[in-house]
Design an enzyme around this catalytic site. Structure first.
Site, PDB file in Angstrom:
ATOM      1  N   CYS A 183      55.297 -10.574 159.015  1.00 42.34           N
ATOM      2  CA  CYS A 183      54.752 -11.679 158.215  1.00 42.34           C
ATOM      3  C   CYS A 183      53.263 -11.481 157.907  1.00 42.34           C
ATOM      4  CB  CYS A 183      54.877 -12.990 158.989  1.00 42.34           C
ATOM      5  SG  CYS A 183      56.546 -13.577 159.225  1.00 42.34           S
ATOM      6  N   CYS A 228      55.999 -19.367 160.001  1.00 43.93           N
ATOM      7  CA  CYS A 228      57.203 -19.286 160.842  1.00 43.93           C
ATOM      8  C   CYS A 228      56.817 -19.474 162.310  1.00 43.93           C
ATOM      9  CB  CYS A 228      57.929 -17.960 160.627  1.00 43.93           C
ATOM     10  SG  CYS A 228      57.241 -16.581 161.556  1.00 43.93           S
ATOM     11  N   ASN A 274      52.643 -10.015 153.677  1.00 41.31           N
ATOM     12  CA  ASN A 274      53.874  -9.575 154.344  1.00 41.31           C
ATOM     13  C   ASN A 274      54.249  -8.176 153.876  1.00 41.31           C
ATOM     14  OD1 ASN A 274      54.401 -10.949 151.890  1.00 41.31           O
ATOM     15  ND2 ASN A 274      56.544 -11.215 152.407  1.00 41.31           N
ATOM     16  N   ILE A 275      54.689  -7.379 154.825  1.00 37.24           N
ATOM     17  CA  ILE A 275      55.093  -6.002 154.564  1.00 37.24           C
ATOM     18  C   ILE A 275      56.548  -5.869 155.022  1.00 37.24           C
ATOM     19  CG2 ILE A 275      54.596  -3.571 155.021  1.00 37.24           C
ATOM     20  CD1 ILE A 275      52.195  -4.903 153.743  1.00 37.24           C
ATOM     21  N   GLU A 276      57.444  -5.654 154.074  1.00 34.39           N
ATOM     22  CA  GLU A 276      58.865  -5.569 154.414  1.00 34.39           C
ATOM     23  C   GLU A 276      59.290  -4.116 154.602  1.00 34.39           C
ATOM     24  OE1 GLU A 276      60.831  -7.960 151.413  1.00 34.39           O
ATOM     25  OE2 GLU A 276      60.072  -9.799 152.340  1.00 34.39           O
ATOM     26  N   GLU A 318      50.850 -13.596 158.143  1.00 36.05           N
ATOM     27  CA  GLU A 318      49.930 -14.183 159.129  1.00 36.05           C
ATOM     28  C   GLU A 318      49.650 -13.205 160.256  1.00 36.05           C
ATOM     29  OE1 GLU A 318      52.641 -15.417 157.782  1.00 36.05           O
ATOM     30  OE2 GLU A 318      52.854 -17.552 158.156  1.00 36.05           O
TER      31      GLU A 318
END
Ligand code: THU
Length: 160
Positions: A73, A112, A62-64, A75
């Site tokens: 996300c 998710c 995940n890269i915020e 995935e």
């Protein structure tokens, strides 16, 4: 009126050692990827690894972003990256795990809904069941042989 039921079959492996070898290898790659996630806001580091029909393994995490909805996300980072790097190559399996400095994660992480929606289309274009393996940082592994049961009443291109 009639009542109907949706059945969601899955397997549970109590430890990673119980998994078939190539699934265990894939999950190990997902654990490595989780360590490299950029998740300074949630501190919830998710790692994923996809196994492709040509034998390639693509990993992601995940890269915020400070503008929260702009992140993505693990995935989808992984599946989109696999499709971008290997167009037309089927994706056979996706392993998913999460790690946090602030709490121990010892039960399987669930993908998710948005990622499940993407998995369904990946499965469609791959023309084979997408095997999804979910684990926490430790603990049991849940395995879904295909994503149909993960996303009941999914939105499909046939509705367009
Ligand atoms: N996250 C994933 O990477 N995959 C999921 O399926 C659920 C959530 C990420 C998004 C965000 O960076 C962090 O986990 C907390 O929600």
């Amino acid at each position: 009126m009639r009542k109907e039921q949706f059945v969601c079959p899955y397997e549970v492996y109590d430890t990673m050692e119980e998994l078939p070898q190539q699934d265990a290898d894939l999950m190990r790659r997902a654990h490595e990827a989780a360590r490299n996630a950029y998740a300074p806001y949630s501190k919830f580091q998710v790692g994923a690894a996809a196994r492709l029909a040509n034998g390639a393994v693509v990993t992601g995490n995940n890269i915020e972003n400070a503008a929260y909805p702009s992140g993505l996300c693990a995935e989808r980072v992984t599946l989109f990256s696999a499709m971008a790097q290997y167009p037309g190559v089927s994706i056979e399996a996706l392993a998913l795990t999460a790690y946090s400095e602030t709490k121990s994660i010892d039960e399987p992480v669930a993908p998710c809904g948005a990622c499940r929606q993407v998995m369904v289309e990946v499965e469609q274009v791959s023309k084979r069941p997408l095997r999804v393996l979910c684990q926490g940082d430790t603990g049991p592994v849940m395995v879904f042989d295909g994503v149909e049961s993960l996303m009941p009443f999914v939105f499909l291109d046939k509705f367009l």
